[in-house]
Motif scaffolding. Structure first.
Motif, PDB file in Angstrom:
ATOM      1  N   TYR A   1       0.815  -1.215   0.000  1.00  0.00           N
ATOM      2  CA  TYR A   1       0.000   0.000   0.000  1.00  0.00           C
ATOM      3  C   TYR A   1       0.851   1.268   0.000  1.00  0.00           C
ATOM      4  O   TYR A   1       0.522   2.234  -0.710  1.00  0.00           O
ATOM      5  CB  TYR A   1      -0.979  -0.014   1.172  1.00  0.00           C
ATOM      6  N   PRO A   2       1.937   1.329   0.773  1.00  0.00           N
ATOM      7  CA  PRO A   2       2.770   2.539   0.685  1.00  0.00           C
ATOM      8  C   PRO A   2       3.303   2.782  -0.733  1.00  0.00           C
ATOM      9  O   PRO A   2       3.331   3.930  -1.200  1.00  0.00           O
ATOM     10  CB  PRO A   2       3.905   2.248   1.672  1.00  0.00           C
ATOM     11  N   ASP A   3       3.703   1.709  -1.426  1.00  0.00           N
ATOM     12  CA  ASP A   3       4.211   1.874  -2.791  1.00  0.00           C
ATOM     13  C   ASP A   3       3.100   2.281  -3.753  1.00  0.00           C
ATOM     14  O   ASP A   3       3.310   3.100  -4.659  1.00  0.00           O
ATOM     15  CB  ASP A   3       4.851   0.574  -3.275  1.00  0.00           C
ATOM     16  N   MET A   4       1.905   1.728  -3.568  1.00  0.00           N
ATOM     17  CA  MET A   4       0.783   2.107  -4.428  1.00  0.00           C
ATOM     18  C   MET A   4       0.405   3.563  -4.204  1.00  0.00           C
ATOM     19  O   MET A   4       0.087   4.300  -5.148  1.00  0.00           O
ATOM     20  CB  MET A   4      -0.409   1.197  -4.160  1.00  0.00           C
ATOM     21  N   ALA A   5       0.440   3.985  -2.946  1.00  0.00           N
ATOM     22  CA  ALA A   5       0.143   5.383  -2.634  1.00  0.00           C
ATOM     23  C   ALA A   5       1.176   6.311  -3.267  1.00  0.00           C
ATOM     24  O   ALA A   5       0.831   7.382  -3.798  1.00  0.00           O
ATOM     25  CB  ALA A   5       0.102   5.590  -1.119  1.00  0.00           C
ATOM     26  N   GLU A   6       2.416   5.905  -3.239  1.00  0.00           N
ATOM     27  CA  GLU A   6       3.475   6.709  -3.850  1.00  0.00           C
ATOM     28  C   GLU A   6       3.266   6.820  -5.361  1.00  0.00           C
ATOM     29  O   GLU A   6       3.431   7.893  -5.955  1.00  0.00           O
ATOM     30  CB  GLU A   6       4.840   6.083  -3.563  1.00  0.00           C
TER      31      GLU A   6
ATOM     32  N   VAL B   1      -3.309  -7.727   0.571  1.00  0.00           N
ATOM     33  CA  VAL B   1      -4.365  -6.863   0.034  1.00  0.00           C
ATOM     34  C   VAL B   1      -5.340  -6.477   1.145  1.00  0.00           C
ATOM     35  O   VAL B   1      -5.809  -5.343   1.223  1.00  0.00           O
ATOM     36  CB  VAL B   1      -5.128  -7.579  -1.105  1.00  0.00           C
ATOM     37  N   GLY B   2      -5.618  -7.407   2.050  1.00  0.00           N
ATOM     38  CA  GLY B   2      -6.539  -7.135   3.152  1.00  0.00           C
ATOM     39  C   GLY B   2      -5.923  -6.385   4.310  1.00  0.00           C
ATOM     40  O   GLY B   2      -6.642  -5.890   5.184  1.00  0.00           O
ATOM     41  N   ALA B   3      -4.602  -6.286   4.325  1.00  0.00           N
ATOM     42  CA  ALA B   3      -3.911  -5.673   5.463  1.00  0.00           C
ATOM     43  C   ALA B   3      -4.050  -4.153   5.452  1.00  0.00           C
ATOM     44  O   ALA B   3      -4.419  -3.540   4.446  1.00  0.00           O
ATOM     45  CB  ALA B   3      -2.439  -6.054   5.440  1.00  0.00           C
ATOM     46  N   TRP B   4      -3.745  -3.561   6.593  1.00  0.00           N
ATOM     47  CA  TRP B   4      -3.652  -2.102   6.710  1.00  0.00           C
ATOM     48  C   TRP B   4      -2.362  -1.789   7.452  1.00  0.00           C
ATOM     49  O   TRP B   4      -2.309  -1.882   8.680  1.00  0.00           O
ATOM     50  CB  TRP B   4      -4.851  -1.518   7.443  1.00  0.00           C
ATOM     51  N   PRO B   5      -1.304  -1.419   6.733  1.00  0.00           N
ATOM     52  CA  PRO B   5      -0.027  -1.116   7.380  1.00  0.00           C
ATOM     53  C   PRO B   5      -0.175   0.029   8.367  1.00  0.00           C
ATOM     54  O   PRO B   5      -0.856   1.014   8.089  1.00  0.00           O
ATOM     55  CB  PRO B   5       0.880  -0.724   6.213  1.00  0.00           C
ATOM     56  N   PRO B   6       0.438  -0.082   9.537  1.00  0.00           N
ATOM     57  CA  PRO B   6       0.288   0.957  10.559  1.00  0.00           C
ATOM     58  C   PRO B   6       0.818   2.311  10.092  1.00  0.00           C
ATOM     59  O   PRO B   6       1.794   2.395   9.358  1.00  0.00           O
ATOM     60  CB  PRO B   6       1.115   0.415  11.734  1.00  0.00           C
TER      61      PRO B   6
ATOM     62  N   ASP C   1       0.185  10.036   3.634  1.00  0.00           N
ATOM     63  CA  ASP C   1       1.607  10.197   3.305  1.00  0.00           C
ATOM     64  C   ASP C   1       1.888  11.516   2.591  1.00  0.00           C
ATOM     65  O   ASP C   1       3.041  11.975   2.571  1.00  0.00           O
ATOM     66  CB  ASP C   1       2.085   9.046   2.415  1.00  0.00           C
ATOM     67  N   ASN C   2       0.853  12.099   1.980  1.00  0.00           N
ATOM     68  CA  ASN C   2       1.024  13.336   1.203  1.00  0.00           C
ATOM     69  C   ASN C   2      -0.095  14.299   1.570  1.00  0.00           C
ATOM     70  O   ASN C   2      -1.039  14.503   0.793  1.00  0.00           O
ATOM     71  CB  ASN C   2       0.979  13.026  -0.302  1.00  0.00           C
ATOM     72  N   PRO C   3      -0.026  14.903   2.751  1.00  0.00           N
ATOM     73  CA  PRO C   3      -1.165  15.661   3.287  1.00  0.00           C
ATOM     74  C   PRO C   3      -1.588  16.866   2.466  1.00  0.00           C
ATOM     75  O   PRO C   3      -2.727  17.322   2.599  1.00  0.00           O
ATOM     76  CB  PRO C   3      -0.678  16.085   4.677  1.00  0.00           C
TER      77      PRO C   3
END
Length: 272
Positions: free
Chosen positions: A65-70, A194-199, A103-105
């Motif tokens: 998810y962090p990489d997808m958000a980036e 896919v189901g996870a939510w990284p802290p 991550d990008n407010p």
């Protein structure tokens, strides 16, 4: 990561990015995006995103998810420059847009999350769909109907079969073949990720619309604390007579709620 593939509809003044769920594509939002444009012809430009490992966007070696958000943030900066941006995500795409603004407010003016919560989600329910797709003998396949027939027992819903089979492609060139356009091996093997939510340790104070479905359990009462802790300016709407794909089950209600929210965000921004 290479810039994500997008489809652009309309030419209004503010950009609305639409991010799909697992096994989906940006084009899944075409109907409701066009309806939103009709509600305010000069207001929006709709940008339908193919997320990594889906549609015509690049594949990755891992699901993150962090990489997808980036990747989404990079695409927004390249595509929208100094234009006002609103992010919308359904299901997996909901987690992507949540992580993107955390991550990008300063990237977006508003966030819309559709039937997903910032918590770990058990996606074992999707395993039969993965098995059904992997069971198709692509080398022996001659028609799309054959593929649908092979999936029928594992996936009795015709609607879901068609949704999955949008990813099945037929190359009629010199090396004729059938293939999955999405990265099925990665997505199927990494359902827990896919189901996870990284802290995360940040919050986002911008306006947030949370649309949930009456007939879905992806967002429950026990998720309220997690939602409000990360997004204190959240407005929650529950759509009656809808399942997880709210925008498909109740498109008119969905667009009305979204258009009203975005209009309020524009008014609030103009008054500052």
């Amino acid at each position: 990561m290479t810039e994500l593939h997008v489809t652009t509809l309309g030419d209004g003044r503010q950009d609305v990015y639409w991010c799909h769920g697992i096994f989906g594509q940006g084009k899944n939002f075409t109907r409701v995006a066009k309806d939103l444009l009709a509600s305010g012809p000069d207001a929006y430009r709709c940008i339908l995103v193919d997320l990594p490992n889906h549609g015509r966007s690049p594949w990755t070696r891992d699901f993150s998810y962090p990489d997808m958000a980036e990747a989404l943030a990079e695409t927004v900066r390249t595509t929208s420059a100094d234009r006002p941006v609103h992010l919308l995500g359904h299901s997996m795409g909901g987690k992507v847009v949540m992580r993107t603004v955390l991550d990008n407010p300063d990237l977006a003016r508003s966030l819309t999350v559709v039937d997903m919560a910032p918590v770990d989600s058990r996606l074992t329910r999707l395993a039969p769909l993965v098995d059904a797709m992997k069971s198709i003998d692509l080398d022996a396949l001659t028609t799309r109907r054959e593929a649908e027939d092979q999936m029928r027992q594992e996936v009795p819903s015709a609607t879901i079969r068609q949704f999955l089979l949008q990813n099945l492609r037929h190359d009629t060139g010199e090396n004729e073949r059938w293939y999955w356009q999405m990265n099925l091996d990665l997505l199927g093997n990494d359902l827990s990720d896919v189901g996870a939510w990284p802290p995360v340790t940040t919050t986002w104070d911008g306006p947030v619309l949370w649309i949930t479905a009456e007939q879905s359990d992806y967002v429950g009462p026990d998720h309220s604390q997690a939602i409000h802790e990360l997004f204190p300016q959240v407005r929650r709407i529950r759509v009656k007579n809808s399942g997880h794909w709210v925008h498909s089950d109740q498109p008119a209600v969905f667009v009305q709620v979204l258009a009203t929210f975005l209009s309020h965000c524009q008014a609030d921004s103009a008054s500052r």
